[in-house]
Motif scaffolding. Structure first.
Motif, PDB file in Angstrom:
ATOM      1  N   THR A  67      39.658  23.194  44.832  1.00 24.71           N
ATOM      2  CA  THR A  67      38.988  22.916  43.362  1.00 24.71           C
ATOM      3  C   THR A  67      39.730  22.298  42.472  1.00 24.71           C
ATOM      4  OG1 THR A  67      37.629  24.922  43.894  1.00 24.71           O
ATOM      5  CG2 THR A  67      37.755  24.173  41.385  1.00 24.71           C
ATOM      6  N   VAL A  68      41.101  22.613  42.347  1.00 27.86           N
ATOM      7  CA  VAL A  68      41.680  21.804  41.289  1.00 27.86           C
ATOM      8  C   VAL A  68      41.888  20.502  41.761  1.00 27.86           C
ATOM      9  CG1 VAL A  68      44.192  21.858  40.673  1.00 27.86           C
ATOM     10  CG2 VAL A  68      43.193  23.993  40.611  1.00 27.86           C
ATOM     11  N   CYS A  69      42.071  20.027  42.545  1.00 24.25           N
ATOM     12  CA  CYS A  69      42.261  18.551  43.190  1.00 24.25           C
ATOM     13  C   CYS A  69      40.933  17.967  43.104  1.00 24.25           C
ATOM     14  CB  CYS A  69      42.925  18.816  44.771  1.00 24.25           C
ATOM     15  SG  CYS A  69      44.463  19.181  44.929  1.00 24.25           S
ATOM     16  N   THR A  70      39.777  18.429  43.533  1.00 27.43           N
ATOM     17  CA  THR A  70      38.811  17.877  43.142  1.00 27.43           C
ATOM     18  C   THR A  70      38.519  17.588  41.574  1.00 27.43           C
ATOM     19  OG1 THR A  70      37.594  19.055  45.243  1.00 27.43           O
ATOM     20  CG2 THR A  70      36.116  17.966  43.531  1.00 27.43           C
ATOM     21  N   THR A  71      38.520  18.499  40.760  1.00 25.79           N
ATOM     22  CA  THR A  71      38.456  18.175  39.549  1.00 25.79           C
ATOM     23  C   THR A  71      39.305  17.209  38.989  1.00 25.79           C
ATOM     24  OG1 THR A  71      37.688  20.530  39.091  1.00 25.79           O
ATOM     25  CG2 THR A  71      38.272  19.594  37.261  1.00 25.79           C
ATOM     26  N   LEU A  72      40.584  17.280  39.371  1.00 25.89           N
ATOM     27  CA  LEU A  72      41.499  16.112  38.866  1.00 25.89           C
ATOM     28  C   LEU A  72      40.858  14.908  38.977  1.00 25.89           C
ATOM     29  CD1 LEU A  72      44.957  17.548  40.043  1.00 25.89           C
ATOM     30  CD2 LEU A  72      44.179  17.447  37.706  1.00 25.89           C
ATOM     31  N   ALA A  73      40.564  14.643  40.214  1.00 22.52           N
ATOM     32  CA  ALA A  73      39.841  13.400  40.657  1.00 22.52           C
ATOM     33  C   ALA A  73      38.539  13.173  39.956  1.00 22.52           C
ATOM     34  CB  ALA A  73      39.514  13.231  42.232  1.00 22.52           C
ATOM     35  N   LEU A  74      37.516  13.942  39.623  1.00 23.52           N
ATOM     36  CA  LEU A  74      36.452  13.692  39.111  1.00 23.52           C
ATOM     37  C   LEU A  74      36.599  13.502  37.513  1.00 23.52           C
ATOM     38  CD1 LEU A  74      34.302  16.362  40.754  1.00 23.52           C
ATOM     39  CD2 LEU A  74      33.986  14.061  41.056  1.00 23.52           C
ATOM     40  N   ASN A  75      37.554  14.221  37.025  1.00 25.39           N
ATOM     41  CA  ASN A  75      37.892  14.015  35.725  1.00 25.39           C
ATOM     42  C   ASN A  75      38.207  12.579  35.422  1.00 25.39           C
ATOM     43  OD1 ASN A  75      39.603  14.431  33.132  1.00 25.39           O
ATOM     44  ND2 ASN A  75      38.103  15.879  33.010  1.00 25.39           N
ATOM     45  N   HIS A  76      38.954  11.898  36.243  1.00 24.93           N
ATOM     46  CA  HIS A  76      39.348  10.734  36.129  1.00 24.93           C
ATOM     47  C   HIS A  76      38.124   9.663  36.293  1.00 24.93           C
ATOM     48  CE1 HIS A  76      43.531  12.166  36.339  1.00 24.93           C
ATOM     49  NE2 HIS A  76      43.836  10.994  35.761  1.00 24.93           N
ATOM     50  N   GLY A  77      36.941  10.135  36.571  1.00 17.41           N
ATOM     51  CA  GLY A  77      35.892   9.397  36.923  1.00 17.41           C
ATOM     52  C   GLY A  77      34.795   9.693  35.696  1.00 17.41           C
ATOM     53  N   LYS A  78      35.187  10.631  34.799  1.00 17.57           N
ATOM     54  CA  LYS A  78      34.608  10.962  33.512  1.00 17.57           C
ATOM     55  C   LYS A  78      33.088  11.708  34.055  1.00 17.57           C
ATOM     56  CE  LYS A  78      36.091   7.025  30.817  1.00 17.57           C
ATOM     57  NZ  LYS A  78      35.770   5.917  29.706  1.00 17.57           N
ATOM     58  N   ILE A  79      33.577  12.575  35.148  1.00 14.50           N
ATOM     59  CA  ILE A  79      32.270  13.498  35.608  1.00 14.50           C
ATOM     60  C   ILE A  79      32.678  14.930  35.116  1.00 14.50           C
ATOM     61  CG2 ILE A  79      31.180  14.301  37.592  1.00 14.50           C
ATOM     62  CD1 ILE A  79      31.726  11.716  39.139  1.00 14.50           C
ATOM     63  N   PRO A  80      31.453  15.414  34.440  1.00 12.97           N
ATOM     64  CA  PRO A  80      31.666  16.833  34.112  1.00 12.97           C
ATOM     65  C   PRO A  80      31.746  17.718  35.239  1.00 12.97           C
ATOM     66  CG  PRO A  80      30.100  15.700  32.697  1.00 12.97           C
ATOM     67  CD  PRO A  80      30.193  14.754  33.868  1.00 12.97           C
ATOM     68  N   VAL A  81      32.579  18.743  35.152  1.00 12.87           N
ATOM     69  CA  VAL A  81      32.623  19.782  36.134  1.00 12.87           C
ATOM     70  C   VAL A  81      32.530  21.126  35.662  1.00 12.87           C
ATOM     71  CG1 VAL A  81      34.235  20.829  38.072  1.00 12.87           C
ATOM     72  CG2 VAL A  81      34.013  18.249  37.433  1.00 12.87           C
ATOM     73  N   ILE A  82      31.706  22.005  36.248  1.00 11.95           N
ATOM     74  CA  ILE A  82      31.642  23.475  35.968  1.00 11.95           C
ATOM     75  C   ILE A  82      32.042  24.171  36.856  1.00 11.95           C
ATOM     76  CG2 ILE A  82      29.845  25.216  34.925  1.00 11.95           C
ATOM     77  CD1 ILE A  82      29.138  21.265  34.588  1.00 11.95           C
ATOM     78  N   ILE A  83      33.201  25.171  36.636  1.00 10.74           N
ATOM     79  CA  ILE A  83      33.731  26.020  37.650  1.00 10.74           C
ATOM     80  C   ILE A  83      33.163  27.288  37.235  1.00 10.74           C
ATOM     81  CG2 ILE A  83      35.714  26.470  38.951  1.00 10.74           C
ATOM     82  CD1 ILE A  83      37.130  24.216  37.553  1.00 10.74           C
ATOM     83  N   GLY A  84      32.526  27.988  38.425  1.00 11.69           N
ATOM     84  CA  GLY A  84      32.282  29.410  38.337  1.00 11.69           C
ATOM     85  C   GLY A  84      32.845  30.198  39.631  1.00 11.69           C
ATOM     86  N   GLY A  85      32.738  31.252  39.844  1.00 10.00           N
ATOM     87  CA  GLY A  85      33.083  32.025  41.164  1.00 10.00           C
ATOM     88  C   GLY A  85      33.938  33.020  40.352  1.00 10.00           C
ATOM     89  N   ILE A  86      34.565  33.705  41.440  1.00  3.81           N
ATOM     90  CA  ILE A  86      35.411  34.926  41.290  1.00  3.81           C
ATOM     91  C   ILE A  86      36.665  34.427  40.680  1.00  3.81           C
ATOM     92  CG2 ILE A  86      36.775  36.940  42.466  1.00  3.81           C
ATOM     93  CD1 ILE A  86      34.320  37.159  44.461  1.00  3.81           C
ATOM     94  N   HIS A  87      37.223  33.559  41.104  1.00  5.68           N
ATOM     95  CA  HIS A  87      38.515  33.172  40.588  1.00  5.68           C
ATOM     96  C   HIS A  87      38.635  32.877  39.039  1.00  5.68           C
ATOM     97  CE1 HIS A  87      42.721  32.105  41.181  1.00  5.68           C
ATOM     98  NE2 HIS A  87      42.575  31.488  40.340  1.00  5.68           N
ATOM     99  N   VAL A  88      37.916  32.226  38.488  1.00  7.08           N
ATOM    100  CA  VAL A  88      37.823  31.854  36.997  1.00  7.08           C
ATOM    101  C   VAL A  88      37.398  33.292  36.438  1.00  7.08           C
ATOM    102  CG1 VAL A  88      37.410  29.365  37.469  1.00  7.08           C
ATOM    103  CG2 VAL A  88      35.508  31.149  36.771  1.00  7.08           C
ATOM    104  N   SER A  89      36.883  34.091  36.849  1.00  5.97           N
ATOM    105  CA  SER A  89      36.752  35.380  36.080  1.00  5.97           C
ATOM    106  C   SER A  89      37.842  36.420  36.272  1.00  5.97           C
ATOM    107  CB  SER A  89      35.508  35.888  36.882  1.00  5.97           C
ATOM    108  OG  SER A  89      34.318  35.173  36.425  1.00  5.97           O
TER     109      SER A  89
END
Length: 605
Positions: A123-145
């Motif tokens: 999730t971290v690695c995917t979000t790093l790449a998507l953020n450089h493409g200026k794509i919003p990312v919304i993370i949910g699930g057990i870990h962020v809670s």
């Protein structure tokens, strides 16, 4: 103009344990996962950094059993309800990748990611790449809670547009998803959203949700004669009649989530049955009649569970399902009859240990019943197992290795072999896992306070990397002194229990035993049709074979490849006790695949 669409992504767990001690920042981990230099990530190269090395995919137990993620399907249907004219694509990184989806459809309006702890590094690695493409990312699930600080520490602190990274703590309910989508449209995405309603009616059947090709039970091809038939014929589909847990077990990560965010919620029986009927609208086959009921303990619903079972029986639905329950279900004969009539073919039960002291140590509720019976824990459990099996329902049991009263005398005389013999003699399957601390749990907090973690203190890069062990494939805490504090010993015992039970001959014996039980204790549809009774018997026969795939999963995780060390080799290299290291030398060689750039002798020399 490209069609508006969203991605809902359930990332694979990846085998990045060889990166321990080599990464200073998440960008280094991204470089390891893509075989690139993470420092080259930019607004012009971000799409290339979504090309993760498939050789590092760590097939999980859920994928092994070909069970789809209900979480991403549920969130996709929440989005679809609010945006009925937008396409919602499900992605898992294997059948459909984020990179190929974006190449085919252009940039999505947002990517929603479901993050368990084991796939949080992905999730971290995917979000790093998507953020450089200026794509919003919304993370949910057990870990962020359960570990909310990790999003800042490993993601927002390392991206150029932290305002495009949001997280949902608690549930992704209709209110939350509605607010997220509204704020996305207004370009005012908030850092955190909080959801309270765990499960809702009507979140299924949307035409604008695009599913992936179905998973297959591929490992079952090893079963003689019928393996290919079972692989092609059967598909397991998840369904959630209710979710949420009122308990606060110390080993469970949910224990640190505020009760308001994990409160027990049940859908109406009518809505559950309507979803089942929708899935069978084109006719009933083995690809749409086998279900996995998701609650951790189906008994939590009490009388409401019986309302659901009664409706399924009244409708005479042609279903067979797997559910989780506590062992005291065997004490309620009336409920056992209803479970079977409604289609229950298999129960997953947490036995945890056959040692009464260890059952007390983990706070197992069954302790009182065992002591009242006047017998031993194995005798009590065996009696309960027989009561359930008489109703045509197969069982596989969960056992924990690495407890204070486990024993290890040598490779063939230890607690793992005891568990294997117990399960084969009682014709049940097994999930045997090393004792592990899930992030956010009270046990995890205690382990880190005491400094008895194995791979990295919370907040470090080694901690992030070692989250991939939280799929219960190996332990992440130092074992007790009775096991020489050796994670290698614990992993060996867990594997040997699984290996004995999942060995093809033993799996076929249990399958045959349950096939007969299933025929003579049919479901409601089997009571009224000989053909359905035969199908009941076939499913009762097939499910123990499906459960035997724990063995195949374990072999894959433990074995080394040319691209990555397996758990067995890695833990052998970590071992500090020379006697244990010598004892395991030849054993570990068997888990190092042949034809590598180094021979087994070189690697375990």
């Amino acid at each position: 103009m490209p069609e508006a669409y969203f991605i809902v992504y359930n990332p694979m767990t990846v085998n990045v344990m060889d990166a321990l001690g080599t990464c200073d920042t998440p960008l280094d981990l991204l470089g390891f996962l893509t075989r690139r230099d993470g420092r080259d990530l930019s607004e012009s190269t971000w799409l290339d950094f979504l090309d993760f090395d498939p050789a590092l995919d760590k097939r999980g137990m859920v994928e092994t059993f070909a069970i789809e993620s209900y979480a991403i399907s549920y969130i996709a249907h929440q989005i679809a309800a609010h945006r009925p004219h937008a396409k919602v694509l499900l992605v898992d990184g294997v059948r459909r990748t984020v990179q190929e989806t974006i190449r085919a459809h252009g940039k999505p309006e947002a990517v929603f990611i479901s993050a368990m702890s084991s796939n949080f590094p992905t999730t971290v690695c995917t979000t790093l790449a998507l953020n450089h493409g200026k794509i919003p990312v919304i993370i949910g699930g057990i870990h962020v809670s359960t570990s909310p600080g990790d999003s800042d520490l490993f993601i927002r602190n390392h991206v150029p547009y932290p305002e495009l990274v949001s997280e949902v703590r608690g549930s992704g309910d209709s209110d939350v998803i509605g607010r997220v989508l509204r704020d996305l449209g207004n370009k005012s995405l908030k850092r955190v959203y909080t959801g309270l309603t765990v499960i809702e009616d009507g979140k299924w059947g949307a035409s604008n949700v695009e599913e992936m090709p179905p998973l297959q039970l591929s490992f079952l091809k090893r079963i003689p004669l019928i393996g290919n038939l079972v692989v092609q014929a059967i598909r397991i589909q998840p369904i959630a009649p209710f979710l949420g847990c009122p308990h606060s077990c110390s080993f469970c990560s949910i224990s640190t989530v505020p009760k308001a965010l994990r409160r027990f919620t049940m859908r109406s029986p009518e809505d559950v049955v309507a979803e089942l009927e929708h899935l069978q609208k084109d006719g009933v086959t083995l690809k749409n009649r086998l279900f996995f009921f998701l609650p951790d303990n189906i008994l939590l619903a009490g009388k409401k569970l019986e309302e659901l079972l009664d409706l399924i029986i009244e409708k005479r639905l042609k279903i067979n399902y797997i559910a989780q329950a506590s062992v005291d279900v065997a004490d309620d004969e009336r409920l056992l009859k209803k479970l079977r009539l409604s289609g229950c073919s298999h129960l997953f039960i947490g036995f945890e240990s056959l040692n009464l002291k260890d059952l007390k140590h983990v706070g197992k509720k069954s302790v009182k019943a065992i002591e009242k019976s006047g017998g031993s824990a194995p005798d009590y459990y065996a009696s309960q197992i027989r009561k359930i099996q008489r109703h045509g329902m197969a069982i596989h049991g969960s056992f924990i290795l690495g407890l204070p009263n486990d024993r290890f005398n040598n490779l063939s005389d230890n607690t793992g072999h005891d568990y294997g013999r117990f399960c084969t003699s009682n014709h049940i399957g097994i999930q045997a896992t090393p004792l592990s601390d899930l992030p956010g749990s009270q046990d995890f907090i205690t382990t880190h306070n005491e400094g008895t973690w194995l791979f990295g203190e919370q907040g470090t890069m080694d901690y992030l990397i070692s989250l991939v062990t939280c799929d219960l494939s190996e332990g992440n805490r130092i074992p007790p002194a009775n096991l020489s504090q050796s994670p290698l010993v614990v992993l060996h015992m867990a594997y040997e229990a699984i290996n004995r039970v999942g060995w093809t001959v033993n799996a076929l014996k249990s399958a045959s035993f349950m096939g007969v039980k299933g025929f003579f204790a049919p479901t409601i549809s089997g009571r009224h049709s000989f053909k359905e009774r035969i199908i009941d018997a076939f499913v009762a026969f097939a499910v123990p074979l499906i459960v035997s795939q724990y063995r195949d999963h374990a072999i894959k995780v433990l074995s080394s490849t040319e691209d990555a060390r397996g758990s067995m080799e890695r833990l052998w290299e970590m071992e500090t006790d020379p006697d244990i290291k010598s004892m395991f030398k030849r054993y570990v060689e068997a888990f190092i695949a042949s034809g590598k750039h180094r021979s087994a002798k070189d690697r375990v020399g």
